[in-house]
Every structure is written in C-alpha cells, then in structure tokens.
Design an enzyme around this catalytic site. Structure first.
Site, PDB file in Angstrom:
ATOM      1  N   SER A   1     -21.077  61.652 -52.036  1.00 60.64           N
ATOM      2  CA  SER A   1     -19.873  62.232 -52.292  1.00 60.64           C
ATOM      3  C   SER A   1     -19.896  64.067 -51.827  1.00 60.64           C
ATOM      4  CB  SER A   1     -19.245  62.389 -53.696  1.00 60.64           C
ATOM      5  OG  SER A   1     -17.746  62.324 -53.806  1.00 60.64           O
TER       6      SER A   1
ATOM      7  N   HIS B   1     -15.782  53.970 -54.488  1.00 60.40           N
ATOM      8  CA  HIS B   1     -16.579  55.163 -54.485  1.00 60.40           C
ATOM      9  C   HIS B   1     -17.571  55.115 -55.726  1.00 60.40           C
ATOM     10  CE1 HIS B   1     -17.107  59.297 -53.245  1.00 60.40           C
ATOM     11  NE2 HIS B   1     -16.964  59.820 -54.429  1.00 60.40           N
TER      12      HIS B   1
END
Length: 681
Positions: free
Chosen positions: A512, A626
């Site tokens: 990320s 994610h």
C-alpha cells in the site's frame, strides 16, 4: 530441535478475537478461527474459556462470530453465516440448542442486548430503497446503475445501493422491527440504561464527497424518532451511554472530514441532550484506538468505550509508540491511568460487573492469547491458542531509536536471522502502509518467514506513522517521498548499526503506502539490491480517480487534480522515476483491490519491462482485495509469502538457502524446509 517458520505454517495458526466476559466474570466467550486447507477457507466458532483455563467449543458452526453475553448472564447471542446469509442466534449458557431469531440477512455487522435482556438491537443490510439509493444492481446481468459517490469500497466491493440499518428483535423470537430509514449506514448501537433509546453513529448529512464525518445519533425505540447530537464535527464511532444515562462517550475527533489517521482519534463525551463534545484524551497526545499493523488480522474497528460501574472512569484502547494498551480516563477530565501497558498489542477487551477485564493480546513472539486482568490488577493468560509454536524458531525483535536528520527520534525494530549461516547476512527493510498505520509490538508472520530463510528484517515508523501524536503523523503530509523517505533510510541506517550485514545485499519491501515507498526509493536510491512492491500506489493521477478513497490521497499530497489538471500528482508519482529503477523488482497486486486498483501494479510492471528491466516480474491474485495479506484466501496468502521470500532468496543469496529456479511458477514453490501440504493448500 525447533525448526524455522515456513509459509504453510500459516495453516496451523489459530486466531482468537472478540473476547466477551460474562457479567459475573466466570467465563470468556470469544471467536476462535482457523484455516481449512482443503476448502481454502477461514472458519470460526465461538469458544468458552473458564477462569481456570478450561477451553471448549461453545457453538458447532464454522462461520460463527460476534458473541454477546446477555446482561442477565443466561444467554449468548451470536451471528452465524449459514445458507449464504447472516443469521442471528441465541444459546443458553447452561447448555441446550441454539434458537434462530428472525430471518437471514445479507450482512449483520453489529448487535447489542437491551439492559433487561429481553431485546437485541442489531445492524443489518436492509432492502433496497430506490428512492434514495445511490446505485442499483441487476443481479441477472451484473449491470449497475450508479447515481452518486461512493460506488465501491474495498471492504464491500461494488456497492448495490442497499444500506445497513438498525433493527430490534425480541430475544424470545418473532419478527425484527426496523428503526432507521434513509441513505446512510448505521454503526454499532448502544442501549440507554432504561432501555428506551439506542445510540449509534451515521453520516446522515454532508456532501457525497465527505466520506469521513459521522454524527452521534439517538433514536427512541418505541417511536423511532431520531435525534442527531452532533452535526458534521468530525469522525465518530462506537458511542456508549453512561450508566446514569446523562452522557455518551464515543471515539473520534473534531477536525471535520479528515479521516485516515492524520489526526489522533480522541475519547469524546457529549450530553444526551446534545451540545459541544468535550475531549478527555486531548492532553495525552496519542490516538485512542488501535493503530498497529499486523498480517494476522484485518483492519481495526473502534472498540466501544467501557464505563466503570460508578461512571467515574471510561476505559479505552490507546496506541502509544508502537504499542496498544488500555487506559482509564476520569469522566471529569481530572486524569488518566494505565490499566494495561507494556510493549504489546491489546486488540480486544470487555469488562465484567466486578471489574475483571478480558483482553485479547499479541506480542512480537506470540500471535495471540486471551487473558484476564483482575480487579486488583493482576494479569494472566487463560488460553493457549498455538502450543505448536514451541517447536518453531520465533525470533524476538530488538528495538532501536535512530534520529532523523533534523534530530527527530524515530522508532525501529530488527529481527535477526533465525539460524545464522554467515557473518554478514543480507537485510530486508519493510515499510508499513497507511501511511498512518504503525509497526510495533505485535506478531508479524511475514517477517518471521523471511528471517527463517537467512535474511534479517528491519522495520520501523517514519513520520506519517500513528502512535506518536498528531505532529508526527502529520509530518509526511504534502511531502510523500521527502521527509518520510529520509526517515525510512535513517531507520535502515539504524538497523545496520545493530549488527554486521552485507550492504550490497539489502532488500526493500512494503504494501500500500509501503508499496509506494518501495517503488519511490528504488527510483531515487541505489542502496537496494532487490525490492517487492505490493498493492502499491504508483501513479497518483489514476489512483485519485479509481480508488475508493481518492480524496484521501489528494489531502495527503496536498494537491487537488482539479486545480492544476493533475500536474503535481503526475510529477510526484513513483512511475515518473521508472527509468531510474534498476534493481530487480517483484510487483504484487490483487485484481479485486479497490483501495489501490490493480492498474497501479500493471502500469509499473509494463513500463519496466518496456524499459528492458528483465529482472521485473509480477504476481497477481484473483480472489481478494487490498487486505490479501491479512484476510485473503489461505492458498493465496501462502503463495504470496512464498513469492516474497523466493524473490529475495533469488536476489539476496542468503547462505545455505536453495534458490528457486527461473521457471514460470517457481516463485510459488515451497521454501527450503517446507513441504507442499497434501491438499495443495
């Protein structure tokens, strides 16, 4: 003789969470989850552990969660996923069969018993209201009609217009009664002491682009009349009535639509009649709640504040310099005391009527356990979730505190090689996401796997990280790739000072925001021999438009695409430095990632291959978003760990570790000391 941890050991780890202590303190009910390699699924059931440590399964399902003990101590309510829907059950504590309440729902996200144990309030996905819905989903074709923002989230996927609303049902059975209506989602509810009202948070007002604000609301159970106690002041979650019914404590801040961790969450109190909230924690200068990153559990919802019996104190989590503990704040603002501190990660807790606290905790060498804090302060574990770990080598990290170029004290940890095989081993530097998350005193499976393959691991908290106060967390805003990149390199320098390492064999990895930093540094530094950039932000222009939180990135970068046509976003993206990326790079991404969409990985991989960077490869996963590293399918999580470790073994060459071949699929092959599970998981 103990053996090192390998990726397939992930299948053996038992996770414990959501400890709920009985009102009399006699037992703790908690969720116990495990990986099923044959089904490639994560399952969970409710367990009961007595004060003496006797532990047994309390429910017989494999998708059971959210245990809540009735105030009269006679029944447990829980949610179970059965027949493709979420269902509410109650089960007597003295045994017997569970009873299903009401119908099945697409999702149930919260539940709470009434003070008299006669009713249960819960939040569930309500039927579509086409008059107010933001979207419509045609299930036969999978087509969607989208009318406004937001239209997707990484947690829920593409939205279908249905909202999560508040319902009440009798514990004895019958139909549920809906209390809220409208184009908003309801947060976890709390009952007033007299059982006549429910408090919750919701974002009822505000523009569609203001996604972080929420208001504290109260609804009359009998009439369904709703009152907003706050209006667009800031973030808000987990409201709880005081025992005298005069005030509501909640977690949030008063800085408007600025979520994501730049501002510390605070313990706030507002009168039930409305008015200006007051902060009990502002003077502490630390975030209320849990900000620590781990790869064994997903994102953290705010745990509700707990009022003591006399209403004089409120107990909450506080994250402080890489640890999460419990503190009690005086209601009158006169002080704060530590209930449970130390270098550890307390990620769940509840309180019995006599003051006994049940808590869930992790440390750098213990994945998780359930413990008790007695009213007099004594602590002890009452679970033994992973006894098999005594047969494995788990390396305790060494903490160090390097200084940035301007003298700011940073924070770092170093995990040494599990079985040293050379005097100057390679070192991998890991960077966390957020950027307002934090590494710290919690178990990180990935780091132990890398250490087991002969590579030391350094990790730390550059400016931008939470748990050090607002100024520290705000330090990277408007300067991604500047002050934060300098801090990351100082954390690396500090690790190198802790031992003897081969500086020609340094790896870099992160996910990320950590993936952004990996891509950025590989384009702006020649110190790294290899990198793994995971679920990264590589092109800010496309990220702002395609992410489910593009507004957050504009705020972090202090650049709005409308103002300059995206020029600053373009010029400060890691992709702009792709021509300077020469180190071998593995790009990792998930196809259903709506936080950092997969084109972020595809663009970087494509550009580097077109530039002739033949030591650039790509692994992508189809079945998760994610949160792959924390809550993805077991098989994908294992393959991800293998790919990371095999990539670094191939390019950092740790002594005594066999390097993978260069065949297609070789990055997914078992590591040294690992065998493929019989089922293929």
């Amino acid at each position: 003789m103990p053996s090192p941890l390998v990726p397939s050991d992930l299948l053996r780890i038992v996770l414990v969470s959501d400890p709920q202590i009985a009102p009399d303190g006699s037992a703790v009910y908690y969720r116990r989850s495990w990986q099923d390699e044959a089904a490639n699924e994560t399952y969970g059931a409710i367990h009961r552990v007595d004060r003496d440590g006797r532990d047994r399964a309390f429910t017989r399902g494999t998708k059971d969660r959210m245990p809540r003990v009735a105030p009269d101590g006679r029944t447990v309510a829980f949610v179970s996923e059965r027949d493709g829907s979420a269902r509410l059950f109650v089960l007597p504590l003295d045994g017997g069969e569970s009873s299903e309440l009401g119908e099945g729902w697409p999702k149930i996200t919260a539940l709470a018993w009434s003070p008299d144990s006669a009713q249960i309030a819960f939040v569930a996905t309500a039927p579509l209201d086409p008059r107010t819905a933001r979207a419509f989903h045609d299930e036969k074709s999978d087509a969607r009609h989208i009318r406004m923002l937001p239209f997707k989230s990484d947690a829920d996927g593409l939205l279908d217009g249905r909202r999560k609303h508040l319902f009440v049902i009798d514990a004895a059975g019958g139909s549920a009664r809906r209390l809220t209506e409208g184009d908003f989602d309801v947060g976890a509810p709390s009952w007033s002491p007299d059982g006549k009202q429910l408090a919750f948070t919701a974002r009822i007002e505000g523009p569609e682009t203001a996604l972080s604000t929420a208001d504290v609301c109260v609804i009359d159970v009998a009439s369904a009349r709703l009152t907003q106690l706050t209006r667009e002041l800031g973030t808000a979650a987990a409201p709880v009535f005081s025992r005298d019914g005069r005030e509501i404590a909640y977690i949030g801040h008063l800085h408007g639509d600025d979520g994501g961790g730049r501002f510390d969450d605070e313990l706030l109190v507002v009168p039930v009649t409305g008015g200006t909230p007051r902060s009990l924690s502002a003077g502490v200068g630390r975030t209320v709640g849990d900000a620590l990153a781990s790869d064994l559990r997903g994102g953290h919802n705010a745990l509700p504040p707990v009022w003591t019996n006399d209403d004089r104190e409120i107990i909450v989590q506080v994250s402080d310099e890489g640890s999460t503990g419990l503190r009690a704040f005086a209601r009158d603002g006169s002080g704060v005391r530590t209930v449970a501190g130390g270098e550890r990660h307390i990620f769940g807790f509840s309180r019995a009527d006599d003051g006994t606290l049940a808590f869930a905790v992790s440390t750098p060498t213990t994945p998780n356990e359930i413990g008790l804090i007695e009213p007099y302060g004594g602590e002890r574990f009452i679970s033994d979730a992973n006894p098999w770990l005594s047969e494995k080598i788990v390396v305790a990290p060494r903490r160090y505190r390097p200084r940035a170029d301007d003298g700011t004290v940073l924070d770092g940890w170093l995990i040494g090689v599990a079985q040293p095989g050379e005097e100057r081993p390679p070192l991998i530097l890991e960077v966390h996401g957020g950027p307002h998350a934090a590494y710290g005193a919690t178990f990180f499976f990935e780091f132990q796997v890398l250490a087991a393959q002969g590579m030391a691991v350094a990790y730390g908290n550059p400016r931008g990280s939470q748990t050090y106060g607002h100024a520290y967390a705000d330090g990277s805003c408007g300067d991604w790739g500047g002050i934060d990149a300098g801090d990351v390199l100082r954390i690396l320098d500090g690790a190198l000072e802790q031992g003897t390492f081969d500086t020609t064999r340094i790896g870099l990895a992160g996910g990320s925001y950590g993936g952004f930093m990996t891509s950025w540094l590989l384009g702006h530094s020649d110190r790294f021999a290899a990198g793994v950039s995971m679920r990264a932000v590589n092109d800010f222009v496309s990220e702002v438009g395609a992410s489910d939180i593009g507004w957050f990135l504009e705020r972090e970068l202090q650049s709005c695409s409308f103002e300059d046509g995206g020029r600053k976003l373009f010029e400060t993206s890691p992709m702009r430095a792709a021509v300077a990326m020469n180190a071998p790079l593995l790009v990792e991404h998930s196809e259903r990632d709506y936080r950092c969409p997969i084109d972020q990985g595809e663009q970087l991989f494509t550009m580097l291959r077109r530039l002739g960077r033949t030591e650039t490869e790509f692994v992508r996963f189809a079945d998760t978003g994610h949160e792959l590293s924390r809550s993805g399918k077991p098989r994908s999580r294992i393959l991800r760990l293998r790919a990371i470790a095999n990539w670094f073994v191939r390019h950092l060459h740790p002594a005594g570790v066999a390097e993978p071949s260069r065949d297609a699929g070789a990055l997914f092959s078992p590591l040294t000391g690992e065998t493929e599970p019989a089922s293929g998981a």
